[in-house]
Design a protein around this motif. Structure first.
Motif, short mmCIF file in Angstrom:
data_model
loop_
_atom_site.label_atom_id
_atom_site.label_comp_id
_atom_site.label_asym_id
_atom_site.label_seq_id
_atom_site.Cartn_x
_atom_site.Cartn_y
_atom_site.Cartn_z
N ALA A 1 38.17 17.77 27.55
CA ALA A 1 39.53 18.31 27.59
C ALA A 1 40.40 17.65 26.54
CB ALA A 1 40.13 18.12 28.98
N ILE A 2 40.24 16.33 26.38
CA ILE A 2 41.03 15.61 25.37
C ILE A 2 40.71 16.12 23.98
CG2 ILE A 2 41.35 13.36 24.28
CD1 ILE A 2 40.93 12.10 27.06
N TYR A 3 39.44 16.23 23.65
CA TYR A 3 39.05 16.64 22.29
C TYR A 3 39.36 18.12 22.04
CZ TYR A 3 36.79 12.25 21.08
OH TYR A 3 36.56 10.92 20.77
N ALA A 4 39.33 18.93 23.10
CA ALA A 4 39.65 20.36 22.93
C ALA A 4 41.15 20.62 23.00
CB ALA A 4 38.93 21.16 24.03
N LYS A 5 41.94 19.54 23.22
CA LYS A 5 43.40 19.67 23.36
C LYS A 5 43.75 20.72 24.43
CE LYS A 5 44.60 18.20 18.67
NZ LYS A 5 43.25 17.75 18.30
N ALA A 6 42.98 20.64 25.53
CA ALA A 6 43.16 21.60 26.63
C ALA A 6 43.75 20.90 27.85
CB ALA A 6 41.81 22.23 27.01
N ALA A 7 44.55 21.63 28.58
CA ALA A 7 45.01 21.12 29.87
C ALA A 7 43.82 21.10 30.81
CB ALA A 7 46.11 22.02 30.43
#
Length: 441
Positions: free
Chosen positions: A70-76
């Motif tokens: 989630a961090i690397y995909a810039k996703a909530a």
């Protein structure tokens, strides 16, 4: 920020949560799927990630990996536990994900214990995985091939995570010590204590950190240095609990290992896997049932006593209870491990069953038919039948008992082990009598 790249906060979260990495470089273990240059590592680093099923034992980094993605995909990141959530909660999270998507914000929906969702609940995710509303990541300790439906498996890649090695867990201990030093508490762990802790953790980083935290809290307070000793860990965990999951993958792996050890004539291994099942809380009668299958499948007529001994062990358990009954089952396991082995009956039965399924229903030969009525007798049913007890040696040499279409076919081929060697000799003798009878004809 400490020299290991972790930033710590003064909060009340468990140590396992405080030490959860925020960079791939800090992720411990699973190099087979996440090491430098692996396809998954490259995809995560590029922020291009598809839906995943993370399958592995507890404490191997499934939740951590989902949060890193989630961090690397810039996703909530949205979290659901299949233990407590239902379709209502799923719909709420999907609706929230759609609202984020309007604002160009992707959502990674992490579902823990996904195998606990039924088919309808699993199906509720499918259209939203398809249209990109969510990046779906499910975590499971159960084999996805059995626990998840095919529609889900076709839309998500399965990544297998393994128990962490002693080297992996030693690094986790190092980071735990550094955490306490960063917060002003000097913690030391002896080499004996570390070895015991690694053994108690059994490849589970969460278990290790929980025990480490409990030891720090239990150790004598007020000293300049908090000493973690082997005795302290023995007090916290007086008895090692083997890994076990009733009716789950570990359970069936242990049963498989037990069966193959008996089949392989290794009594020590049979006892080891049996005791692993018992210490994990498994049902000893399940093992007793498996022994009866072994007696028929793997021992057969090489030692027909194995079936009786298996039944006697089961009966003993029912009559006297677990203490003596478990020992009776152990006795049967050792006996069967050392018994001569033959799968001749097992093979013959399977072959004959398959033959019957694949061929026409041949007529019963007239001389073998029942003749209870005058009409049946007029038709010649049973007329030419030779009563074996009236024949020399109680054997009607040359008599045909199979349908004519199967004359000469052989299915049961006894081995040369145990009692079956005598059965083999008997069959050879009877075949010779048949041959002589044909020559006389």
């Amino acid at each position: 920020m400490n020299n290991l790249g972790f930033e710590f906060h003064d909060d009340i979260r468990p140590l396992a949560a405080l030490l959860r990495p925020t960079k791939l470089s800090d992720y411990v273990g699973q190099q087979q799927v996440l090491g430098p240059g692996t396809p998954l590592r490259k995809a995560i680093e590029a922020g291009r990630i598809s839906s995943l099923i993370l399958w592995g034992p507890p404490g191997t980094g499934k939740t951590t990996l989902a949060e890193l993605i989630a961090i690397y995909a810039k996703a909530a990141i949205a979290r659901l536990s299949a233990v407590t959530a239902g379709v209502k909660e799923i719909r709420e999270e999907i609706q929230a994900a759609k609202q984020r998507l309007v604002q160009n914000q992707r959502t990674l929906l992490f579902v823990d214990e996904v195998h606990r969702f039924n088919k309808a609940q699993q199906d509720a995710f499918l259209p939203h995985i398809e249209d990109g509303t969510i990046i779906f990541i499910g975590a499971t300790t159960e084999n996805p091939a059995f626990a998840l439906n095919n529609a889900m498996l076709s839309r998500a890649r399965v990544c297998i995570l393994k128990k962490l090695t002693a080297e992996d867990l030693a690094l986790v201990i190092e980071r735990a010590v550094a955490h306490y030093q960063q917060s002003g508490q000097q913690v030391q762990i002896s080499s004996e204590a570390q070895s015991l802790l690694l053994q108690l953790a059994d490849g589970d980083a969460r278990r290790l950190l929980n025990l480490f935290e409990q030891a720090v809290e239990t150790a004598q307070q007020g000293a300049a240095i908090t000493e973690l000793t082997a005795d302290l860990f023995r007090q916290l965990v007086p008895r090692q609990l083997p890994g076990f999951d009733q009716q789950g993958d570990i359970f069936y792996d242990l049963i498989s290992a037990f069966h193959k050890s008996v089949r392989g004539s290794n009594p020590d291994a049979a006892l080891y896997w049996y005791c692993r099942i018992l210490e994990g809380g498994g049902d000893p009668l399940y093992v007793a049932r498996r022994l009866l299958a072994i007696a028929s499948e793997d021992i057969g007529n090489a030692d027909p006593r194995a079936l009786t001994i298996g039944l006697d062990a089961w009966d003993t358990f029912a009559r006297v209870g677990p203490a003596e009954g478990e020992r009776a089952i152990a006795q049967a396991a050792v006996y069967m491990a050392l018994a001569p082995k033959s799968n001749a009956v097992y093979s013959a039965f399977n072959q004959m069953r398959q033959y019957v399924q694949q061929h026409p229903s041949f007529e019963v030969p007239d001389h073998l038919r029942n003749a209870p009525t005058a009409l049946a007798k007029q038709q010649g049913f049973g007329k030419a039948y030779r009563y074996a007890h009236n024949e020399p040696g109680a054997y009607a040499a040359g008599e045909l008992y199979l349908p004519a279409e199967m004359a000469g076919m052989k299915f049961y081929q006894p081995s040369d082990r145990g009692l079956e060697k005598q059965l083999q000799d008997k069959m050879a003798y009877l075949a010779m009598l048949d041959q002589q009878a044909k020559g006389q004809d």
